[in-house]
Design an enzyme around this catalytic site. Structure first.
Site, mmCIF file in Angstrom:
data_model
loop_
_atom_site.group_PDB
_atom_site.id
_atom_site.type_symbol
_atom_site.label_atom_id
_atom_site.label_comp_id
_atom_site.label_asym_id
_atom_site.label_seq_id
_atom_site.Cartn_x
_atom_site.Cartn_y
_atom_site.Cartn_z
ATOM 1 N N ASP A 1 0.823 -1.215 0.000
ATOM 2 C CA ASP A 1 0.000 0.000 0.000
ATOM 3 C C ASP A 1 0.855 1.263 0.000
ATOM 4 O OD1 ASP A 1 -2.735 -0.952 0.137
ATOM 5 O OD2 ASP A 1 -2.204 -1.777 2.102
ATOM 6 N N HIS B 1 -0.640 -1.191 -4.669
ATOM 7 C CA HIS B 1 -1.867 -0.385 -4.657
ATOM 8 C C HIS B 1 -1.473 1.068 -4.416
ATOM 9 C CE1 HIS B 1 -5.801 0.451 -2.139
ATOM 10 N NE2 HIS B 1 -5.764 1.152 -3.247
HETATM 11 C C1 DX5 Z 1 -6.297 0.562 3.233
HETATM 12 C C2 DX5 Z 1 -5.304 -0.321 2.513
HETATM 13 C C3 DX5 Z 1 -5.420 -1.741 2.837
HETATM 14 C C4 DX5 Z 1 -5.123 -2.075 4.263
HETATM 15 C C5 DX5 Z 1 -5.986 -3.236 4.647
HETATM 16 O O1 DX5 Z 1 -6.106 1.869 2.854
HETATM 17 O O2 DX5 Z 1 -5.473 -0.197 1.114
HETATM 18 O O3 DX5 Z 1 -4.671 -2.580 1.979
HETATM 19 O O4 DX5 Z 1 -3.784 -2.361 4.504
HETATM 20 O O5 DX5 Z 1 -5.849 -3.405 5.983
HETATM 21 P P1 DX5 Z 1 -6.872 -4.219 6.867
HETATM 22 O O6 DX5 Z 1 -6.889 -5.614 6.318
HETATM 23 O O7 DX5 Z 1 -6.271 -4.115 8.211
HETATM 24 O O8 DX5 Z 1 -8.208 -3.548 6.728
HETATM 25 ZN ZN ZN Z 2 -4.525 -1.768 -0.365
#
Ligand code: DX5
Ligand code: ZN
Length: 230
Positions: free
Chosen positions: A38, A72
């Site tokens: 991320d 992402h």
């Molecule tokens: C949120 C990110 C996610 C995040 C998900 O902005 O894009 O990828 O890391 O984290 P969890 O699984 O803890 O919701």
């Molecule tokens: Zn993500």
């Protein structure tokens, strides 16, 4: 056991960065199919995470295990950084439809750099924003939380959105991955997989879950198997 038609993508955002290499290795050995990375710029989303140096750093581990880096981008004007992430080893690069004015051009640029192209949309963004780009992409990511932070709760309406996107993909005969990101755990794995998701991102549930990283991944996979009765 027949292969599971759903990929599990641990989000390293929830890992302990003091021991990032160790935790990534544990996730890989524990059955991670992709590694979700991320990138947050403090503008498109309120939070800042890290830049290309982190995917670059974990790249050798991913490469040795033949695991794709699923990057992402939660950044404004992602077109400015596509090359940097290609160089850092991204296998898939996903951009937000809300962050770029010329989505089609950005998607083509990602593919020209040799990466798989993904598009994603915030919870309140309509699926109509991706309808025309479906034939060009390898992946569509449904955000099931407002992006910016790990550890948030799954927004319940996301399930209906996944179902409708699955229908759109079927109508257009698209093989694109349908990925879901935010608040995913073994508790809602069956629901999102049954709705049509084929790739699940999970940060907290895997790196900060009740059991070991490997056990948390195994639990999600076991639940997903029940949906296909395999
Ligand atoms: C949120 C990110 C996610 C995040 C998900 O902005 O894009 O990828 O890391 O984290 P969890 O699984 O803890 O919701
Ligand atoms: Zn993500």
């Amino acid at each position: 056991m027949p292969p599971l038609p759903v990929k599990i993508a641990p989000s390293i955002l929830a890992a302990d960065f003091m021991r990032l290499g160790e935790q990534v290795s544990e996730a890989i050995e524990g059955g991670a199919d992709w590694l979700h990375v991320d990138i947050m710029d403090g503008r498109f989303v309120p939070n800042i995470s890290f830049g290309p140096m982190i995917p670059q750093a974990i790249r050798p581990l991913a490469k040795a295990a033949n695991i794709p880096l699923d990057v992402h981008l939660m950044i404004e004007e992602p077109e400015r950084y596509l090359e940097d992430f290609a160089k850092a080893g991204a296998s898939r690069l996903t951009v937000h439809v809300e962050a770029t004015n010329h989505l089609h051009r950005t998607v083509q640029a990602i593919k020209e750099l040799g990466m798989k192209a993904g598009v994603t949309l915030n919870p309140a963004t309509s699926l109509t924003t991706v309808e025309e780009i479906i034939p060009d992409v390898d992946l569509i990511l449904i955000m099931s939380v407002n992006p910016g932070f790990g550890g948030q709760s799954y927004i319940p309406q996301s399930t209906h959105k996944i179902r409708r996107l699955r229908q759109m993909l079927t109508e257009q005969r698209s093989n694109a991955w349908l990925e879901v990101d935010g608040g995913i755990s073994a508790k809602n794995t069956a629901e999102v997989v049954a709705a049509g998701a084929t790739a699940l991102v999970a940060g907290s549930a895997i790196f900060r879950g009740e059991k070991s990283i490997a056990a948390n991944i195994a639990e999600m996979k076991n639940v997903a198997r029940t949906v296909f009765s395999i």
